[in-house]
Design a protein around this motif. Structure first.
Motif, PDB file in Angstrom:
ATOM      1  N   LYS A 181       0.858  -1.176   0.000  1.00  0.00           N
ATOM      2  CA  LYS A 181       0.000   0.000   0.000  1.00  0.00           C
ATOM      3  C   LYS A 181       0.896   1.227   0.000  1.00  0.00           C
ATOM      4  O   LYS A 181       1.923   1.246   0.668  1.00  0.00           O
ATOM      5  CB  LYS A 181      -0.935   0.008   1.216  1.00  0.00           C
ATOM      6  N   MET A 182       0.468   2.267  -0.743  1.00  0.00           N
ATOM      7  CA  MET A 182       1.334   3.416  -0.987  1.00  0.00           C
ATOM      8  C   MET A 182       0.757   4.692  -0.394  1.00  0.00           C
ATOM      9  O   MET A 182      -0.448   4.946  -0.484  1.00  0.00           O
ATOM     10  CB  MET A 182       1.507   3.623  -2.498  1.00  0.00           C
ATOM     11  N   TRP A 183       1.653   5.488   0.175  1.00  0.00           N
ATOM     12  CA  TRP A 183       1.367   6.861   0.570  1.00  0.00           C
ATOM     13  C   TRP A 183       2.460   7.717  -0.070  1.00  0.00           C
ATOM     14  O   TRP A 183       3.585   7.801   0.453  1.00  0.00           O
ATOM     15  CB  TRP A 183       1.364   6.999   2.093  1.00  0.00           C
ATOM     16  N   THR A 184       2.163   8.282  -1.235  1.00  0.00           N
ATOM     17  CA  THR A 184       3.190   8.964  -2.028  1.00  0.00           C
ATOM     18  C   THR A 184       2.712  10.362  -2.434  1.00  0.00           C
ATOM     19  O   THR A 184       1.508  10.642  -2.475  1.00  0.00           O
ATOM     20  CB  THR A 184       3.522   8.169  -3.307  1.00  0.00           C
ATOM     21  N   SER A 185       3.694  11.186  -2.773  1.00  0.00           N
ATOM     22  CA  SER A 185       3.380  12.566  -3.143  1.00  0.00           C
ATOM     23  C   SER A 185       2.694  12.659  -4.497  1.00  0.00           C
ATOM     24  O   SER A 185       1.959  13.618  -4.756  1.00  0.00           O
ATOM     25  CB  SER A 185       4.669  13.400  -3.164  1.00  0.00           C
ATOM     26  N   ILE A 186       2.906  11.669  -5.386  1.00  0.00           N
ATOM     27  CA  ILE A 186       2.319  11.775  -6.730  1.00  0.00           C
ATOM     28  C   ILE A 186       0.932  11.159  -6.808  1.00  0.00           C
ATOM     29  O   ILE A 186       0.224  11.333  -7.799  1.00  0.00           O
ATOM     30  CB  ILE A 186       3.233  11.117  -7.787  1.00  0.00           C
ATOM     31  N   ILE A 187       0.507  10.421  -5.750  1.00  0.00           N
ATOM     32  CA  ILE A 187      -0.857   9.887  -5.693  1.00  0.00           C
ATOM     33  C   ILE A 187      -1.524  10.492  -4.473  1.00  0.00           C
ATOM     34  O   ILE A 187      -1.165  10.169  -3.336  1.00  0.00           O
ATOM     35  CB  ILE A 187      -0.856   8.340  -5.595  1.00  0.00           C
ATOM     36  N   PRO A 188      -2.501  11.380  -4.678  1.00  0.00           N
ATOM     37  CA  PRO A 188      -3.106  12.073  -3.531  1.00  0.00           C
ATOM     38  C   PRO A 188      -3.914  11.155  -2.619  1.00  0.00           C
ATOM     39  O   PRO A 188      -4.180  11.489  -1.467  1.00  0.00           O
ATOM     40  CB  PRO A 188      -4.004  13.129  -4.193  1.00  0.00           C
ATOM     41  N   LEU A 189      -4.292  10.000  -3.141  1.00  0.00           N
ATOM     42  CA  LEU A 189      -5.097   9.059  -2.368  1.00  0.00           C
ATOM     43  C   LEU A 189      -4.189   8.148  -1.559  1.00  0.00           C
ATOM     44  O   LEU A 189      -3.297   7.491  -2.106  1.00  0.00           O
ATOM     45  CB  LEU A 189      -5.966   8.226  -3.319  1.00  0.00           C
ATOM     46  N   GLY A 190      -4.361   8.119  -0.252  1.00  0.00           N
ATOM     47  CA  GLY A 190      -3.519   7.289   0.607  1.00  0.00           C
ATOM     48  C   GLY A 190      -3.989   5.849   0.646  1.00  0.00           C
ATOM     49  O   GLY A 190      -5.192   5.571   0.678  1.00  0.00           O
ATOM     50  N   GLY A 191      -3.042   4.899   0.625  1.00  0.00           N
ATOM     51  CA  GLY A 191      -3.384   3.488   0.771  1.00  0.00           C
ATOM     52  C   GLY A 191      -3.715   2.769  -0.521  1.00  0.00           C
ATOM     53  O   GLY A 191      -4.229   1.643  -0.485  1.00  0.00           O
ATOM     54  N   VAL A 192      -3.431   3.399  -1.665  1.00  0.00           N
ATOM     55  CA  VAL A 192      -3.616   2.687  -2.934  1.00  0.00           C
ATOM     56  C   VAL A 192      -2.704   1.468  -2.927  1.00  0.00           C
ATOM     57  O   VAL A 192      -1.535   1.549  -2.558  1.00  0.00           O
ATOM     58  CB  VAL A 192      -3.279   3.607  -4.131  1.00  0.00           C
ATOM     59  N   SER A 193      -3.230   0.323  -3.333  1.00  0.00           N
ATOM     60  CA  SER A 193      -2.442  -0.906  -3.283  1.00  0.00           C
ATOM     61  C   SER A 193      -2.014  -1.334  -4.679  1.00  0.00           C
ATOM     62  O   SER A 193      -2.626  -0.961  -5.686  1.00  0.00           O
ATOM     63  CB  SER A 193      -3.242  -2.036  -2.619  1.00  0.00           C
ATOM     64  N   ALA A 194      -0.943  -2.110  -4.709  1.00  0.00           N
ATOM     65  CA  ALA A 194      -0.442  -2.692  -5.953  1.00  0.00           C
ATOM     66  C   ALA A 194       0.054  -4.102  -5.649  1.00  0.00           C
ATOM     67  O   ALA A 194       0.655  -4.349  -4.595  1.00  0.00           O
ATOM     68  CB  ALA A 194       0.687  -1.854  -6.541  1.00  0.00           C
ATOM     69  N   THR A 195      -0.213  -5.021  -6.562  1.00  0.00           N
ATOM     70  CA  THR A 195       0.212  -6.396  -6.341  1.00  0.00           C
ATOM     71  C   THR A 195       1.710  -6.558  -6.590  1.00  0.00           C
ATOM     72  O   THR A 195       2.299  -5.858  -7.407  1.00  0.00           O
ATOM     73  CB  THR A 195      -0.537  -7.360  -7.273  1.00  0.00           C
ATOM     74  N   TRP A 196       2.296  -7.493  -5.863  1.00  0.00           N
ATOM     75  CA  TRP A 196       3.658  -7.971  -6.108  1.00  0.00           C
ATOM     76  C   TRP A 196       3.581  -9.499  -6.062  1.00  0.00           C
ATOM     77  O   TRP A 196       4.190 -10.143  -5.218  1.00  0.00           O
ATOM     78  CB  TRP A 196       4.635  -7.441  -5.063  1.00  0.00           C
ATOM     79  N   SER A 197       2.807 -10.054  -6.975  1.00  0.00           N
ATOM     80  CA  SER A 197       2.548 -11.497  -6.932  1.00  0.00           C
ATOM     81  C   SER A 197       2.989 -12.234  -8.189  1.00  0.00           C
ATOM     82  O   SER A 197       3.111 -13.460  -8.173  1.00  0.00           O
ATOM     83  CB  SER A 197       1.055 -11.755  -6.693  1.00  0.00           C
ATOM     84  N   ASP A 198       3.222 -11.512  -9.262  1.00  0.00           N
ATOM     85  CA  ASP A 198       3.623 -12.160 -10.517  1.00  0.00           C
ATOM     86  C   ASP A 198       5.145 -12.191 -10.605  1.00  0.00           C
ATOM     87  O   ASP A 198       5.768 -11.494 -11.404  1.00  0.00           O
ATOM     88  CB  ASP A 198       3.007 -11.419 -11.707  1.00  0.00           C
ATOM     89  N   TRP A 199       5.735 -13.052  -9.761  1.00  0.00           N
ATOM     90  CA  TRP A 199       7.191 -13.118  -9.644  1.00  0.00           C
ATOM     91  C   TRP A 199       7.798 -14.039 -10.686  1.00  0.00           C
ATOM     92  O   TRP A 199       7.193 -15.016 -11.104  1.00  0.00           O
ATOM     93  CB  TRP A 199       7.598 -13.621  -8.253  1.00  0.00           C
ATOM     94  N   LYS A 200       9.031 -13.736 -11.059  1.00  0.00           N
ATOM     95  CA  LYS A 200       9.828 -14.595 -11.940  1.00  0.00           C
ATOM     96  C   LYS A 200      11.186 -14.802 -11.279  1.00  0.00           C
ATOM     97  O   LYS A 200      11.823 -13.834 -10.877  1.00  0.00           O
ATOM     98  CB  LYS A 200      10.003 -13.929 -13.307  1.00  0.00           C
ATOM     99  N   THR A 201      11.605 -16.066 -11.161  1.00  0.00           N
ATOM    100  CA  THR A 201      12.947 -16.344 -10.664  1.00  0.00           C
ATOM    101  C   THR A 201      13.905 -16.310 -11.844  1.00  0.00           C
ATOM    102  O   THR A 201      13.789 -17.105 -12.772  1.00  0.00           O
ATOM    103  CB  THR A 201      13.028 -17.705  -9.955  1.00  0.00           C
ATOM    104  N   THR A 202      14.837 -15.376 -11.823  1.00  0.00           N
ATOM    105  CA  THR A 202      15.706 -15.142 -12.974  1.00  0.00           C
ATOM    106  C   THR A 202      16.983 -15.981 -12.873  1.00  0.00           C
ATOM    107  O   THR A 202      17.211 -16.673 -11.888  1.00  0.00           O
ATOM    108  CB  THR A 202      16.061 -13.651 -13.068  1.00  0.00           C
ATOM    109  N   LYS A 203      17.822 -15.882 -13.898  1.00  0.00           N
ATOM    110  CA  LYS A 203      18.992 -16.754 -14.004  1.00  0.00           C
ATOM    111  C   LYS A 203      20.004 -16.548 -12.886  1.00  0.00           C
ATOM    112  O   LYS A 203      20.782 -17.455 -12.578  1.00  0.00           O
ATOM    113  CB  LYS A 203      19.674 -16.551 -15.361  1.00  0.00           C
TER     114      LYS A 203
END
Length: 425
Positions: A181-203
């Protein structure tokens, strides 16, 4: 006309009211958390789950951001090649004044484009590697109770393009991030979420995201064809293989040796069948299909092979053959290689993620002036061994033309003989 203006005014008012309601309903205040050792411990668990050591040793990262900005980041050299539209910038992250700017392939002096490239890189790399930045200079870590589970709140007091931003990491049971969840200066709305679920294990062994989905209007951020590589480590590995005549090893059919005078082996590499003998037992072992293995006691074949004995032979072979041919296994599937400096000389760290009896082991190979291994430092978590040293001594050139060691010694004064080592066809 007045009716039209009135209609537009009402529509704007409704949009403003709707926006206000949306903001009121969805805006979340920044949660309070507790700084200290518990927060740091949670951050370390997350880094361990993602293999932060592999990240630190990774040489190059490649990705794109929403198919607009394209990156090749030579991490060890602090140089990023960034391209978008008709522009390409070779950005020196620590010394921006050294950066080069190209427009339609022509080099030019344009400080504004360097600044733009810096801002792109700060933002777009964050969406790739943010979990690895939780101990960056200027970060504060707090532990937060979120839905009855521990979550990690990271606040960036300095650095990047927008210092002051905060991110609440939500972790799964294995401490791998699933969202923030994000609290950032460029998004005025607090708590916007973003997934980190599509992971790839690299070489290089690190986990990197391939895309993110935001709770804000269902936006999606693609990270493109995410990859990582350790070109210098691969180059050093190939130098080692050349020095020990690996091409001849690949063509060698039979290997014979013993282990500390206790066990003897004859390995048909072509068929991958090995005779393992100790005490009064001989196992004709098929490592790929152990159920096909046969067991002999005092030269008498068992009608039904004892699976416990077969499993023991398999473990013995995995261990004892490693002490003979480990340098020839540098390019095996499941190996992660990286360069380390030891006494100002390059050494090769090899980690085995699959195969053998104890995946997860790592070995730091120290080389002589001809790139022939002279020793390694072993880290074997299952045996609680960390950087235990062993030499690789008395290399011989076999009949088949490959190089193999015949002896090893240890820091405690002990030794290990590989016996009468043979390689032939």
């Amino acid at each position: 006309m007045k009716k039209l203006f009135k209609f537009i005014g009402i529509l704007l008012l409704l949009l403003i009211v709707a926006g206000g309601i949306y903001y009121f309903v969805n805006n979340e205040p920044l949660p309070e958390g507790k700084q200290g050792k518990d927060a740091d411990a949670l951050a370390i668990k997350m880094l361990n789950a993602l293999d932060n050591d592999a990240y630190k040793n990774t040489e190059t990262l490649e990705w794109s951001f929403r198919n607009d900005h394209f990156y090749t980041w030579n991490k060890q050299e602090n140089i990023v090649h960034i391209s978008w539209a008709q522009y390409k910038v070779t950005l020196h992250t620590n010394q921006p004044e050294k950066s080069e700017v190209y427009i339609d392939g022509t080099i030019t002096d344009n400080a504004a484009l360097v600044k733009q490239a810096q801002d792109f890189f700060n933002n777009d790399s964050f969406w790739l590697i943010a979990p690895y930045k939780v101990f960056d200079v200027g970060t504060e870590r707090r532990i937060v109770n979120y839905n009855d589970k521990d979550a990690l709140l990271i606040t960036y007091k300095s650095g990047g393009s927008t210092p002051g931003d905060s991110y609440l990491w939500i972790l799964d049971d294995n401490y791998i991030p699933i969202s923030f969840k994000m609290w950032t200066s460029i998004i005025p709305l607090g708590g916007v979420s973003a997934t980190w679920s599509d992971w790839k294990t690299t070489k290089t062994g690190i986990k990197l995201p391939t895309k993110h989905k935001l709770s804000l209007f269902g936006l999606e951020i693609s990270m493109g064809n995410v990859s990582s590589k350790n070109s210098k480590a691969n180059l050093l590995a190939n130098k080692i293989l050349k020095a020990i005549k690996h091409e001849a090893y690949k063509k060698t059919r039979y290997l014979e040796w013993s282990f500390a005078g206790k066990r003897t082996f004859k390995w048909d590499k072509e068929k991958h069948i090995v005779d393992v003998s100790w005490d009064t037992i001989r196992v004709n072992l098929d490592p790929r299909n152990r159920e096909k293995s046969t067991v002999y006691f005092n030269t008498k074949k068992q009608e039904v092979a004892d699976t416990t004995i077969v499993k023991k032979a398999w473990n013995i072979f995995n261990n004892d053959s490693f002490w003979l041919v480990a340098p020839h296994k540098l390019l095996d599937n499941g190996t992660i290689k990286s360069i380390h400096k030891v006494n100002d000389k390059e050494a090769l760290l090899v980690k085995y993620t699959t195969g053998g009896s104890t995946p997860g082991d790592s070995y730091l190979w120290l080389l002589d002036e001809n790139n022939i291994p002279k020793s390694y430092k072993m880290t074997v978590p299952s045996m609680k061994m960390k950087e235990v040293s062993a030499t690789w001594d008395d290399w011989i050139t076999t009949e088949s033309g490959t190089l193999l060691p015949t002896n090893h010694s240890f820091g405690n004064g002990g030794g290990l003989s590989m016996g009468n080592v043979k390689g032939y066809n």
